[in-house]
Design a protein around this motif. Structure first.
Motif, PDB file in Angstrom:
ATOM      1  N   GLN A 123       0.632  -1.190  -0.120  1.00 59.22           N
ATOM      2  CA  GLN A 123       0.058  -0.082   0.142  1.00 59.22           C
ATOM      3  C   GLN A 123       0.821   1.257   0.070  1.00 59.22           C
ATOM      4  O   GLN A 123       0.344   2.387   0.019  1.00 59.22           O
ATOM      5  CB  GLN A 123      -1.147  -0.057   1.385  1.00 59.22           C
ATOM      6  N   GLY A 124       1.917   1.275  -0.119  1.00 63.19           N
ATOM      7  CA  GLY A 124       3.045   2.146  -0.183  1.00 63.19           C
ATOM      8  C   GLY A 124       3.095   2.914   1.236  1.00 63.19           C
ATOM      9  O   GLY A 124       3.386   4.163   1.179  1.00 63.19           O
ATOM     10  N   ALA A 125       2.930   2.246   2.366  1.00 64.60           N
ATOM     11  CA  ALA A 125       2.735   2.816   3.679  1.00 64.60           C
ATOM     12  C   ALA A 125       4.066   2.370   4.518  1.00 64.60           C
ATOM     13  O   ALA A 125       4.402   1.231   4.423  1.00 64.60           O
ATOM     14  CB  ALA A 125       1.686   2.700   4.167  1.00 64.60           C
ATOM     15  N   ILE A 126       4.738   3.344   5.248  1.00 66.26           N
ATOM     16  CA  ILE A 126       5.766   2.949   6.215  1.00 66.26           C
ATOM     17  C   ILE A 126       5.110   1.920   7.144  1.00 66.26           C
ATOM     18  O   ILE A 126       6.174   1.069   7.503  1.00 66.26           O
ATOM     19  CB  ILE A 126       6.394   4.052   6.567  1.00 66.26           C
ATOM     20  N   TRP A 127       4.072   2.088   7.651  1.00 65.34           N
ATOM     21  CA  TRP A 127       3.755   1.259   8.802  1.00 65.34           C
ATOM     22  C   TRP A 127       3.536  -0.087   8.219  1.00 65.34           C
ATOM     23  O   TRP A 127       3.866  -1.298   9.048  1.00 65.34           O
ATOM     24  CB  TRP A 127       1.954   1.406   9.017  1.00 65.34           C
ATOM     25  N   GLU A 128       3.736  -0.477   6.908  1.00 64.34           N
ATOM     26  CA  GLU A 128       3.954  -2.095   6.529  1.00 64.34           C
ATOM     27  C   GLU A 128       5.317  -2.646   7.131  1.00 64.34           C
ATOM     28  O   GLU A 128       5.236  -3.551   7.443  1.00 64.34           O
ATOM     29  CB  GLU A 128       3.720  -1.898   5.217  1.00 64.34           C
ATOM     30  N   PHE A 129       6.375  -1.790   6.812  1.00 65.33           N
ATOM     31  CA  PHE A 129       7.599  -2.364   7.465  1.00 65.33           C
ATOM     32  C   PHE A 129       7.660  -2.432   8.900  1.00 65.33           C
ATOM     33  O   PHE A 129       7.924  -3.575   9.678  1.00 65.33           O
ATOM     34  CB  PHE A 129       8.648  -1.129   6.949  1.00 65.33           C
ATOM     35  N   GLN A 130       6.810  -1.632   9.511  1.00 64.70           N
ATOM     36  CA  GLN A 130       6.690  -1.343  10.941  1.00 64.70           C
ATOM     37  C   GLN A 130       5.992  -2.650  11.444  1.00 64.70           C
ATOM     38  O   GLN A 130       6.462  -3.404  12.567  1.00 64.70           O
ATOM     39  CB  GLN A 130       6.464  -0.284  11.610  1.00 64.70           C
ATOM     40  N   ALA A 131       4.828  -2.865  10.808  1.00 63.80           N
ATOM     41  CA  ALA A 131       4.255  -4.139  11.035  1.00 63.80           C
ATOM     42  C   ALA A 131       4.842  -5.435  10.988  1.00 63.80           C
ATOM     43  O   ALA A 131       4.584  -6.288  11.726  1.00 63.80           O
ATOM     44  CB  ALA A 131       2.982  -4.205  10.356  1.00 63.80           C
ATOM     45  N   MET A 132       5.691  -5.358   9.812  1.00 65.27           N
ATOM     46  CA  MET A 132       6.641  -6.606   9.721  1.00 65.27           C
ATOM     47  C   MET A 132       7.259  -6.985  10.870  1.00 65.27           C
ATOM     48  O   MET A 132       7.577  -7.998  11.396  1.00 65.27           O
ATOM     49  CB  MET A 132       7.469  -6.670   8.566  1.00 65.27           C
ATOM     50  N   VAL A 133       8.163  -6.028  11.468  1.00 70.16           N
ATOM     51  CA  VAL A 133       9.104  -5.862  12.667  1.00 70.16           C
ATOM     52  C   VAL A 133       8.076  -6.265  13.606  1.00 70.16           C
ATOM     53  O   VAL A 133       8.552  -7.284  14.545  1.00 70.16           O
ATOM     54  CB  VAL A 133       9.664  -4.622  12.784  1.00 70.16           C
ATOM     55  N   ARG A 134       7.045  -5.601  13.934  1.00 74.55           N
ATOM     56  CA  ARG A 134       6.298  -6.042  15.409  1.00 74.55           C
ATOM     57  C   ARG A 134       5.645  -7.494  15.189  1.00 74.55           C
ATOM     58  O   ARG A 134       5.883  -8.191  16.265  1.00 74.55           O
ATOM     59  CB  ARG A 134       5.029  -5.299  15.371  1.00 74.55           C
ATOM     60  N   ARG A 135       5.189  -7.913  13.983  1.00 76.62           N
ATOM     61  CA  ARG A 135       5.018  -9.394  13.972  1.00 76.62           C
ATOM     62  C   ARG A 135       6.503 -10.477  14.293  1.00 76.62           C
ATOM     63  O   ARG A 135       6.044 -11.540  14.998  1.00 76.62           O
ATOM     64  CB  ARG A 135       4.394  -9.731  12.679  1.00 76.62           C
ATOM     65  N   LEU A 136       7.396  -9.989  13.369  1.00 77.21           N
ATOM     66  CA  LEU A 136       8.669 -11.010  13.721  1.00 77.21           C
ATOM     67  C   LEU A 136       8.913 -10.849  15.273  1.00 77.21           C
ATOM     68  O   LEU A 136       9.441 -11.916  15.852  1.00 77.21           O
ATOM     69  CB  LEU A 136       9.692 -10.468  12.926  1.00 77.21           C
ATOM     70  N   HIS A 137       8.887  -9.921  15.721  1.00 81.55           N
ATOM     71  CA  HIS A 137       9.454  -9.509  17.282  1.00 81.55           C
ATOM     72  C   HIS A 137       8.636 -10.258  18.356  1.00 81.55           C
ATOM     73  O   HIS A 137       8.932 -11.307  19.117  1.00 81.55           O
ATOM     74  CB  HIS A 137       9.444  -8.202  17.713  1.00 81.55           C
ATOM     75  N   ARG A 138       7.373 -10.558  17.826  1.00 85.06           N
ATOM     76  CA  ARG A 138       6.360 -11.311  18.699  1.00 85.06           C
ATOM     77  C   ARG A 138       6.656 -12.620  18.605  1.00 85.06           C
ATOM     78  O   ARG A 138       6.222 -13.434  19.643  1.00 85.06           O
ATOM     79  CB  ARG A 138       4.730 -10.974  18.454  1.00 85.06           C
ATOM     80  N   ALA A 139       7.287 -13.208  17.694  1.00 81.81           N
ATOM     81  CA  ALA A 139       7.564 -14.515  17.267  1.00 81.81           C
ATOM     82  C   ALA A 139       9.051 -14.601  18.058  1.00 81.81           C
ATOM     83  O   ALA A 139       9.282 -15.708  17.904  1.00 81.81           O
ATOM     84  CB  ALA A 139       7.802 -15.066  15.890  1.00 81.81           C
ATOM     85  N   GLY A 140       9.663 -13.536  18.589  1.00 80.12           N
ATOM     86  CA  GLY A 140      11.144 -13.893  18.963  1.00 80.12           C
ATOM     87  C   GLY A 140      12.199 -13.675  18.105  1.00 80.12           C
ATOM     88  O   GLY A 140      13.250 -14.084  18.343  1.00 80.12           O
ATOM     89  N   ILE A 141      11.777 -13.256  17.041  1.00 76.53           N
ATOM     90  CA  ILE A 141      12.751 -13.057  15.739  1.00 76.53           C
ATOM     91  C   ILE A 141      13.233 -11.838  15.391  1.00 76.53           C
ATOM     92  O   ILE A 141      12.489 -10.742  15.318  1.00 76.53           O
ATOM     93  CB  ILE A 141      12.076 -13.720  14.439  1.00 76.53           C
ATOM     94  N   GLU A 142      14.462 -11.321  15.628  1.00 72.98           N
ATOM     95  CA  GLU A 142      15.084 -10.178  15.293  1.00 72.98           C
ATOM     96  C   GLU A 142      15.092  -9.780  13.730  1.00 72.98           C
ATOM     97  O   GLU A 142      15.204 -10.613  13.005  1.00 72.98           O
ATOM     98  CB  GLU A 142      16.583 -10.170  15.909  1.00 72.98           C
ATOM     99  N   VAL A 143      15.163  -8.571  13.550  1.00 70.81           N
ATOM    100  CA  VAL A 143      15.026  -7.782  12.203  1.00 70.81           C
ATOM    101  C   VAL A 143      16.645  -7.339  12.041  1.00 70.81           C
ATOM    102  O   VAL A 143      16.919  -6.427  12.878  1.00 70.81           O
ATOM    103  CB  VAL A 143      14.359  -7.036  11.639  1.00 70.81           C
TER     104      VAL A 143
END
Length: 706
Positions: free
Chosen positions: A259-279
């Motif tokens: 969607q051309g939105a910065i929050w898409e990157f941030q949402a990816m990081v948040r989901r990976l963090h919740r799984a205990g995975i670093e970026v």
């Protein structure tokens, strides 16, 4: 009498006026009342902000920044909101022979733009000089380049992180998974089609499930900062796939956002963090996508060429320690500030957990070459934000004296190409490699055990994006890069690979079995070595690039991971390896092992063994035929390091079949690479040692001593 025509939104925008604003922060910042613009240029005579319509097509206003504090030009536009499209124009001398390349006809990207929309439309109008002119780059091009340029966006970076916390995985527990955002999911059948190839697709449930079952603790993403598709690639019908041509150090690459939105990157990081995975981000601060003196004027060149780039005494040209045409000038305080501001932005606003620095030697180079006390290294090490995240150096570049493995200070980790090459050659059957293998198994202490650096300093890998995949490493003697359009001249020539007598795929079951065993041996060596292991995405399922060892321009099925053709048996084996490593913490210790006696039981923390159980003598180490090496690994003698005691005995046999005498005590055979599906089982005083095998023996119970 004529009625006054109501003022439209574009009219109102065109009639806005600049106020003084302030010199910080750099870039375009919404403050609730409008947008503050602050731009660095030491040598410009005027900086203008160009405002565009919402669709970016029409230039509505061109406003000069009214104030200058030192070398920061700044101004504030009241009422301007996030989402506004803009670009910059810089006035100043056009004197390429002396390093000045100002051309106000060229629309420029803001170096601090948080969001960029659109793609470059390649045209000669992007060049500051007249293409084809007898004076070459000394000529001047007066065409407006705005039609061919992307637009900067005044970004809203706010995001509901929902209590997000960094996983902060210790180095000794880390498994890095090097992946490409698009390549990881472009062919993934379980990822929603509309999400494939995007940040959101990378964090979809099927991908996270795969990573967790594999034991991955960090994804290391190939460049995601906005980059350029090279003109010569587009002429060949290709485009920049890897992304090592950065043009926006703060902006996510637009093609990875649905969607051309910065929050898409941030949402990816948040989901990976919740799984205990670093970026971890692969970042390219050594050069930009503007190329050499014959490249386009897109941003830095047009804003202040003499400040942003390293120029030789002949300032018309560029220092090229990167092999890409230019080198950013981190010796300049404002260029260094840009890099540090960018790094902090990705940590504080985007919540990433670390960085892998492409061609890191370039970042440290001064007039005398590599400098371990460079401003870059000193600044990043003292920074309260950056000093706590994972920092990984690619410790080389193409400049003089650029190979600097082992030279970076704590807390930097380093990509260890000695591990890659040594392990490849050992399993290929090269003679006399046992001493080198021993060093690699212990985290290359001869390189890294200095000044308090840890065994996890070494980032061990057999394959990476740059080179053969694991499947190709055992299937091709030579590279096959014809699809890149460079006559197969690009890419590494010395790959230490093997094809087992047939180049490429074969129906021969014996050759395929031998190739599969070689892959298992290479991966087993990786996960049994001290240091921080890195796995190339797709190697766990047998992904191939058809022999292309430089797929930088292959944004297609050549470089995308072949999930439909996944090797399920190899995936099970890799999961077993990662579980074995987690279950035996002696395989991933913080301190280096040197065979010192432990106070707890007066046993050494490390013992080398021949297959007959004897300690190798100097004659063994010097023999070209010494191809079967055993090692007993215990907890480090220097003090408490692990949660629990444990002992592992591993055997690496690149030679013929035989038997191995085990150390005194009871043992389980936990792994035999010639029988990847075999369950752990008890063994006696001796055990079969198959040809071309890795064997791992562990104690039957955690409480057992050795």
């Amino acid at each position: 009498m004529n009625a006054t025509r109501p003022m439209t939104a574009p009219d109102r925008l065109a009639h806005r006026r600049m106020r003084a604003g302030r010199a910080w922060p750099l870039g375009a910042t919404f403050d609730g009342a409008g947008v503050n613009f602050a731009v660095f240029s030491a040598n410009a005579t005027k900086i203008e902000v160009c405002l565009f319509s919402d669709d970016g097509r029409k230039e509505l206003a061109r406003l000069a920044l009214p104030e200058r504090d030192g070398d920061i030009w700044h101004g504030h536009i009241e009422g301007l909101m996030p989402g506004a499209r803009y670009g910059l124009r810089a006035h100043g001398p056009y004197d390429p022979a002396n390093g000045y390349r100002f051309n106000a006809n060229k629309l420029l990207l803001d170096p601090y733009a948080r969001q960029i929309v659109g793609q470059i439309k390649w045209s000669d109008a992007l060049m500051g000089y007249r293409v084809g002119h007898p004076a070459a780059d000394l000529s001047f091009d007066s065409r407006d380049s705005a039609f061919a340029m992307p637009r900067c966006v005044v970004a809203d970076t706010s995001f509901d992180w929902g209590g997000d916390q960094p996983p902060e995985v210790p180095g000794r527990d880390s498994l890095i998974y090097e992946a490409h955002v698009k390549g990881l999911t472009a062919l993934h059948p379980a990822v929603e089609p509309g999400l494939r190839g995007t940040f959101m697709g990378l964090s979809a449930d099927p991908v996270i499930d795969h990573l967790l079952k594999l034991g991955v603790t960090a994804v290391e993403l190939l460049p995601v900062q906005a980059f350029v598709d090279d003109r010569f690639l587009q002429a060949r019908g290709l485009r920049n796939y890897w992304g090592y041509q950065t043009i926006g150090f703060f902006a996510p690459q637009p093609r990875y956002m649905r969607q051309g939105a910065i929050w898409e990157f941030q949402a990816m990081v948040r989901r990976l963090h919740r799984a205990g995975i670093e970026v971890i981000l692969d970042v390219v601060y050594n050069h930009s996508g503007e190329g050499d003196e014959f490249g386009p004027t897109l941003s830095f060149r047009g804003l202040d060429n003499r400040s942003y780039y390293r120029l030789p005494q002949d300032a018309r040209h560029y220092v090229n320690d990167t092999g890409t045409g230019n080198t950013l000038n981190l010796a300049h305080p404002m260029v260094l500030r840009m890099v540090m501001d960018s790094l902090r932005y990705w940590v504080e606003v985007m919540h990433v957990d670390g960085f892998r620095f492409d061609l890191a030697s370039t970042l440290t180079r001064g007039e005398g070459g590599f400098d371990p006390g460079s401003a870059f290294l000193d600044t990043i090490r003292q920074d309260p934000v950056l000093s706590r995240v994972k920092l990984i150096a690619e410790p080389w570049d193409v400049g003089l004296g650029g190979y600097r493995l082992g030279s970076f200070p704590h807390p930097f980790h380093e990509w260890n190409d000695l591990f890659r090459d040594g392990v490849r050659k050992f399993w290929r059957g090269d003679k006399g490699l046992a001493p080198d293998l021993a060093k690699r198994l212990l985290g290359s202490a001869e390189k890294f055990d200095q000044q308090g650096r840890l065994a996890t300093t070494s980032v061990n890998y057999v394959t990476s994006h740059d080179g053969f995949t694991l499947a190709d490493l055992v299937s091709y003697l030579g590279k096959h890069n014809e699809a890149n359009g460079e006559g197969n001249r690009d890419g590494h020539n010395d790959n230490h690979s093997d094809n087992f007598g047939v180049e490429g795929p074969t129906p021969d079951p014996a050759i395929n079995a031998a190739r599969d065993l070689r892959r298992r041996n290479l991966l087993a060596t990786l996960f049994l070595s001290q240091g921080m292991p890195m796995l190339l995405a797709g190697d766990e399922i047998g992904n191939s690039q058809a022999g292309n060892n430089n797929a930088y321009a292959q944004d297609n099925e050549t470089a995308w991971i072949d999930w439909p053709g996944a090797d399920a048996a190899m995936l099970r084996f890799v999961r077993r390896l990662t579980a074995l490593r987690r279950a035996n913490p002696v395989l991933s210790q913080r301190r280096f092992l040197h065979g010192q006696q432990r106070d707890s039981d007066h046993r050494p923390d490390l013992e080398w063994r021949r297959p007959d159980g004897a300690t190798p003598a100097a004659a063994d180490w010097n023999s070209p035929d010494f191809q079967a090496l055993g090692v007993v690994i215990r907890e480090n003698a220097e003090g408490p390091d692990l949660a629990g005691e444990g002992t592992v005995f591993a055997v690496f046999n690149a030679g013929a079949a035989g038997s191995v005498t085990l150390p005194e005590g009871a043992w389980l055979c936990a792994l035999d690479t010639t029988r990847p599906e075999a369950a752990a089982h008890e063994v006696g005083e001796t055990a079969p040692m198959p040809a071309q095998s890795v064997l791992v023996f562990t104690r039957p119970t955690p409480s057992g001593g050795a």
